[in-house]
Motif scaffolding. Structure first.
Motif, PDB file in Angstrom:
ATOM      1  N   MET A   1      14.110 -31.242  82.641  1.00  0.00           N
ATOM      2  CA  MET A   1      15.044 -30.389  81.951  1.00  0.00           C
ATOM      3  C   MET A   1      14.748 -28.923  82.277  1.00  0.00           C
ATOM      4  O   MET A   1      15.674 -28.146  82.468  1.00  0.00           O
ATOM      5  CB  MET A   1      14.971 -30.635  80.449  1.00  0.00           C
ATOM      6  CG  MET A   1      16.116 -30.010  79.713  1.00  0.00           C
ATOM      7  SD  MET A   1      16.223 -30.411  77.968  1.00  0.00           S
ATOM      8  CE  MET A   1      16.650 -32.114  78.020  1.00  0.00           C
ATOM      9  N   ALA A   2      13.480 -28.573  82.323  1.00  0.00           N
ATOM     10  CA  ALA A   2      13.124 -27.192  82.660  1.00  0.00           C
ATOM     11  C   ALA A   2      13.606 -26.840  84.065  1.00  0.00           C
ATOM     12  O   ALA A   2      14.088 -25.722  84.301  1.00  0.00           O
ATOM     13  CB  ALA A   2      11.614 -26.992  82.542  1.00  0.00           C
ATOM     14  N   HIS A   3      13.502 -27.798  84.980  1.00  0.00           N
ATOM     15  CA  HIS A   3      13.964 -27.570  86.358  1.00  0.00           C
ATOM     16  C   HIS A   3      15.472 -27.319  86.387  1.00  0.00           C
ATOM     17  O   HIS A   3      15.951 -26.422  87.079  1.00  0.00           O
ATOM     18  CB  HIS A   3      13.602 -28.761  87.242  1.00  0.00           C
ATOM     19  CG  HIS A   3      14.183 -28.679  88.613  1.00  0.00           C
ATOM     20  ND1 HIS A   3      13.723 -27.792  89.548  1.00  0.00           N
ATOM     21  CD2 HIS A   3      15.208 -29.354  89.185  1.00  0.00           C
ATOM     22  CE1 HIS A   3      14.440 -27.925  90.666  1.00  0.00           C
ATOM     23  NE2 HIS A   3      15.352 -28.860  90.460  1.00  0.00           N
ATOM     24  N   LEU A   4      16.228 -28.099  85.634  1.00  0.00           N
ATOM     25  CA  LEU A   4      17.681 -27.910  85.588  1.00  0.00           C
ATOM     26  C   LEU A   4      18.030 -26.540  85.023  1.00  0.00           C
ATOM     27  O   LEU A   4      18.935 -25.866  85.520  1.00  0.00           O
ATOM     28  CB  LEU A   4      18.326 -29.002  84.752  1.00  0.00           C
ATOM     29  CG  LEU A   4      18.259 -30.406  85.328  1.00  0.00           C
ATOM     30  CD1 LEU A   4      18.786 -31.411  84.325  1.00  0.00           C
ATOM     31  CD2 LEU A   4      19.012 -30.487  86.640  1.00  0.00           C
ATOM     32  N   ARG A   5      17.296 -26.128  83.997  1.00  0.00           N
ATOM     33  CA  ARG A   5      17.555 -24.811  83.406  1.00  0.00           C
ATOM     34  C   ARG A   5      17.245 -23.710  84.418  1.00  0.00           C
ATOM     35  O   ARG A   5      18.013 -22.750  84.578  1.00  0.00           O
ATOM     36  CB  ARG A   5      16.718 -24.629  82.149  1.00  0.00           C
ATOM     37  CG  ARG A   5      16.983 -23.319  81.443  1.00  0.00           C
ATOM     38  CD  ARG A   5      16.165 -23.210  80.188  1.00  0.00           C
ATOM     39  NE  ARG A   5      16.433 -21.967  79.506  1.00  0.00           N
ATOM     40  CZ  ARG A   5      15.523 -21.308  78.831  1.00  0.00           C
ATOM     41  NH1 ARG A   5      14.298 -21.790  78.703  1.00  0.00           N
ATOM     42  NH2 ARG A   5      15.830 -20.179  78.244  1.00  0.00           N
ATOM     43  N   GLU A   6      16.124 -23.850  85.115  1.00  0.00           N
ATOM     44  CA  GLU A   6      15.737 -22.858  86.115  1.00  0.00           C
ATOM     45  C   GLU A   6      16.775 -22.785  87.227  1.00  0.00           C
ATOM     46  O   GLU A   6      17.177 -21.704  87.653  1.00  0.00           O
ATOM     47  CB  GLU A   6      14.369 -23.211  86.700  1.00  0.00           C
ATOM     48  CG  GLU A   6      13.873 -22.232  87.726  1.00  0.00           C
ATOM     49  CD  GLU A   6      12.513 -22.624  88.273  1.00  0.00           C
ATOM     50  OE1 GLU A   6      12.238 -22.258  89.425  1.00  0.00           O
ATOM     51  OE2 GLU A   6      11.745 -23.291  87.570  1.00  0.00           O
ATOM     52  N   ASP A   8      19.812 -23.316  87.097  1.00  0.00           N
ATOM     53  CA  ASP A   8      21.065 -22.738  86.622  1.00  0.00           C
ATOM     54  C   ASP A   8      20.915 -21.274  86.203  1.00  0.00           C
ATOM     55  O   ASP A   8      21.773 -20.731  85.529  1.00  0.00           O
ATOM     56  CB  ASP A   8      21.601 -23.574  85.461  1.00  0.00           C
ATOM     57  CG  ASP A   8      23.074 -23.360  85.219  1.00  0.00           C
ATOM     58  OD1 ASP A   8      23.807 -23.073  86.199  1.00  0.00           O
ATOM     59  OD2 ASP A   8      23.502 -23.459  84.059  1.00  0.00           O
ATOM     60  N   GLY A   9      19.799 -20.645  86.540  1.00  0.00           N
ATOM     61  CA  GLY A   9      19.629 -19.219  86.274  1.00  0.00           C
ATOM     62  C   GLY A   9      19.021 -18.881  84.937  1.00  0.00           C
ATOM     63  O   GLY A   9      19.201 -17.773  84.445  1.00  0.00           O
ATOM     64  N   GLN A  10      18.300 -19.815  84.312  1.00  0.00           N
ATOM     65  CA  GLN A  10      17.610 -19.593  83.048  1.00  0.00           C
ATOM     66  C   GLN A  10      18.551 -19.178  81.906  1.00  0.00           C
ATOM     67  O   GLN A  10      18.297 -18.187  81.212  1.00  0.00           O
ATOM     68  CB  GLN A  10      16.504 -18.556  83.192  1.00  0.00           C
ATOM     69  CG  GLN A  10      15.331 -18.979  84.049  1.00  0.00           C
ATOM     70  CD  GLN A  10      14.528 -20.105  83.448  1.00  0.00           C
ATOM     71  OE1 GLN A  10      14.863 -21.262  83.620  1.00  0.00           O
ATOM     72  NE2 GLN A  10      13.480 -19.786  82.752  1.00  0.00           N
ATOM     73  N   PRO A  11      19.629 -19.918  81.672  1.00  0.00           N
ATOM     74  CA  PRO A  11      20.487 -19.553  80.539  1.00  0.00           C
ATOM     75  C   PRO A  11      19.700 -19.650  79.235  1.00  0.00           C
ATOM     76  O   PRO A  11      18.765 -20.437  79.116  1.00  0.00           O
ATOM     77  CB  PRO A  11      21.607 -20.587  80.595  1.00  0.00           C
ATOM     78  CG  PRO A  11      21.047 -21.727  81.371  1.00  0.00           C
ATOM     79  CD  PRO A  11      20.060 -21.143  82.315  1.00  0.00           C
ATOM     80  N   SER A  12      20.114 -18.857  78.262  1.00  0.00           N
ATOM     81  CA  SER A  12      19.430 -18.866  76.969  1.00  0.00           C
ATOM     82  C   SER A  12      19.654 -20.208  76.275  1.00  0.00           C
ATOM     83  O   SER A  12      20.575 -20.960  76.611  1.00  0.00           O
ATOM     84  CB  SER A  12      19.974 -17.745  76.085  1.00  0.00           C
ATOM     85  OG  SER A  12      21.323 -18.029  75.726  1.00  0.00           O
TER      86      SER A  12
END
Length: 52
Positions: A1-6, A8-12
């Protein structure tokens, strides 16, 4: 999940919560508190999430 967030540009967490939408009864599909716990490694995501 952290990889997907990263990726995608680290959305809040609030933005991720908004993107996930709401259930038919108006609750957030992805509460910020749950997402934060998963990203910190304090919880493991489950299919369908918690049931009340």
């Amino acid at each position: 999940m952290a990889h997907l967030r990263e990726r995608d540009g680290q959305p809040s967490l609030a933005e991720l919560q908004r993107r996930a939408g709401k259930t038919h009864d108006g609750r957030h599909r992805l509460p910020k508190s749950s997402l934060g716990a998963v990203l910190r490694g304090d919880a493991v995501p489950t299919a369908g999430g918690a049931r009340r």
